[in-house]
Design a protein around this motif. Structure first.
Motif, mmCIF file in Angstrom:
data_model
loop_
_atom_site.group_PDB
_atom_site.id
_atom_site.type_symbol
_atom_site.label_atom_id
_atom_site.label_comp_id
_atom_site.label_asym_id
_atom_site.label_seq_id
_atom_site.Cartn_x
_atom_site.Cartn_y
_atom_site.Cartn_z
ATOM 1 N N SER A 40 -11.102 26.488 23.359
ATOM 2 C CA SER A 40 -12.415 27.122 23.214
ATOM 3 C C SER A 40 -12.418 28.556 23.737
ATOM 4 O O SER A 40 -13.085 29.422 23.185
ATOM 5 C CB SER A 40 -13.480 26.297 23.937
ATOM 6 O OG SER A 40 -13.178 26.210 25.325
ATOM 7 N N TRP A 58 -27.452 17.242 17.900
ATOM 8 C CA TRP A 58 -26.169 17.783 17.453
ATOM 9 C C TRP A 58 -25.696 18.899 18.387
ATOM 10 O O TRP A 58 -24.499 19.014 18.697
ATOM 11 C CB TRP A 58 -26.310 18.305 16.027
ATOM 12 C CG TRP A 58 -25.109 19.055 15.549
ATOM 13 C CD1 TRP A 58 -23.920 18.543 15.118
ATOM 14 C CD2 TRP A 58 -24.976 20.479 15.478
ATOM 15 N NE1 TRP A 58 -23.062 19.558 14.777
ATOM 16 C CE2 TRP A 58 -23.680 20.755 14.991
ATOM 17 C CE3 TRP A 58 -25.824 21.541 15.771
ATOM 18 C CZ2 TRP A 58 -23.222 22.043 14.788
ATOM 19 C CZ3 TRP A 58 -25.374 22.841 15.575
ATOM 20 C CH2 TRP A 58 -24.090 23.077 15.088
ATOM 21 N N SER A 105 -22.267 18.990 20.644
ATOM 22 C CA SER A 105 -21.304 20.080 20.514
ATOM 23 C C SER A 105 -20.845 20.616 21.863
ATOM 24 O O SER A 105 -19.855 21.362 21.920
ATOM 25 C CB SER A 105 -21.911 21.215 19.696
ATOM 26 O OG SER A 105 -22.311 20.770 18.415
ATOM 27 N N SER A 129 -27.180 17.190 26.040
ATOM 28 C CA SER A 129 -25.974 16.398 25.878
ATOM 29 C C SER A 129 -26.150 15.013 26.478
ATOM 30 O O SER A 129 -26.648 14.864 27.597
ATOM 31 C CB SER A 129 -24.785 17.107 26.546
ATOM 32 O OG SER A 129 -23.640 16.290 26.516
ATOM 33 N N ALA A 166 -17.231 20.017 22.726
ATOM 34 C CA ALA A 166 -16.200 20.837 22.101
ATOM 35 C C ALA A 166 -15.859 22.058 22.950
ATOM 36 O O ALA A 166 -14.734 22.572 22.887
ATOM 37 C CB ALA A 166 -16.659 21.280 20.710
#
Length: 385
Positions: free
Chosen positions: A36, A23, A27, A56, A30
């Motif tokens: 951001s 997870w 992220s 990732s 994002a």
């Protein structure tokens, strides 16, 4: 704790840390969104991307300058390099699960969360999380380096950079994983036979802790000294793929870095050395308590316990460094945690040696595990006339 009771929380913990880091890697995308930087400053966004990129699946999130991952889009080979990258990440997550379970299972078996051992179990599982992540990153590193399209160039320095890229995110994910694993372990331990803590001769325990701490001090005090560390890193030269092991040895041998107070005031130098003293104090106290916490002082249990003790000491020293660091105002608040979790490869190396040395000292000092007593024969149901 029996294996059948320990395997359930170990599997739960392995699954949880794998999902948390998956997870976290997802992220990272994002942070590439336009808004951001309105939530975090630019430096904090870059630092967070550096933390999350090693986990990732998306090659486009890799930062070419951080030494962790990259995309080899060279001509028509971009698809091939992307497949190599995703293969590396698959290996990384599978081995992360395997390494965490293989360490958590004996830890739960030898330090079950019963009879006042719950805090020790929690700390040991927390410390094991970054170790498992480091081992997973190391195993998957060859595929990741090959995905860059330049795997034959300075392969050992590249390997060292990949190993050092697991990031502080593993420490935070490991804490959440340890909490849930201990809760599940307490549930599965209900109804089991009580496992009282062993009585270890105080002199033997102190001597074993001192010997084990001395092994860790070799890395922290001797090898991490600036001139010695520079000699380790620059002693190898020549041509060929394996001609530059200096960066790699630095990762696996040095717990820190320090020099004389020539460039700083004596007071500030002593303040930074207090973190090193704290590391050794945590290691000594953990090794002092470890034989009494274990249900049996076997070699695997002592090695795992010493590795976790060294990682805990490393984390404690890094937290103290965070408290005295004044760069948050310059680089952003996220930068304060940037060093958290570094030095785990060296903690693993010297933790293994420390555990073996402490176990040998215990045995020489006269501490012996009592053999399990044989089951008593059942009494006859009736008496003879």
């Amino acid at each position: 704790m029996a294996y059948r009771r320990a395997v359930i929380p170990a599997l739960v913990g392995g699954l949880l840390i794998t999902l948390l880091l998956w997870w976290a890697g997802a992220s990272a995308q994002a942070l590439q969104l336009r808004g951001s930087t309105s939530v975090f400053d630019v430096d904090s966004v870059n630092e967070l991307r550096r933390w999350l990129t090693p986990w990732s699946y998306d090659p486009s999130t890799a930062l070419p300058s951080d030494g962790s991952v990259g995309t080899g889009t060279d001509g028509g080979g971009g698809t091939r390099y992307s497949v190599l990258y995703r293969t590396a990440m698959q290996i990384r997550f599978v081995t992360l699960f395997a390494f965490y379970v293989s360490g958590a299972l004996p830890l739960l078996r030898r330090i079950p969360p019963t009879q006042g051992r719950t805090p020790a179990t929690l700390l040991a599982l927390w410390a094991w999380s970054p170790v498992a992540a480091t081992l997973a990153v190391t195993v998957s590193a060859p595929w990741l380096i090959a995905s860059r399209g330049r795997g034959s160039y300075r392969v050992l320095p590249q390997l060292a950079g990949v190993i050092a890229s697991s990031g502080p995110v593993t420490v935070f994910a490991g804490l959440a994983t340890a909490l849930l694993t201990v809760l599940v372990a307490r549930v599965t331990a209900k109804g089991a036979d009580p496992l009282p803590r062993r009585g270890v001769p105080p002199r033997a325990a102190r001597l074993a802790a001192s010997v084990g701490t001395a092994v860790v001090a070799v890395s922290l005090v001797v090898l991490s000294y600036q001139s010695v560390a520079a000699w380790i890193q620059t002693s190898f030269s020549g041509a060929g793929l394996l001609s530059e092991p200096g960066d790699l040895l630095r990762q696996w041998l040095l717990l820190g870095a320090w020099s004389g107070p020539a460039s700083t005031s004596v007071g500030q130098w002593l303040l930074y050395r207090a973190a090193d003293v704290l590391l050794l104090a945590v290691v000594w106290w953990s090794l002092r308590l470890l034989p009494g916490l274990l249900t049996r002082t076997t070699a695997p249990a002592m090695v795992l316990g010493a590795v976790c003790a060294t990682v805990l000491g490393l984390l404690a020293s890094q937290v103290l460094h965070m408290a005295i660091d004044d760069t948050a105002a310059v680089w952003g608040p996220v930068h304060v945690f940037s060093a958290l979790g570094t030095g785990v490869p060296a903690a693993l190396t010297f933790g293994v040696v420390s555990g073996l040395a402490a176990l040998a000292t215990l045995r020489l000092a006269g501490d012996r595990d009592p053999l399990p007593s044989p089951a008593a024969p059942p009494e006859p149901s009736g008496s003879m006339p």
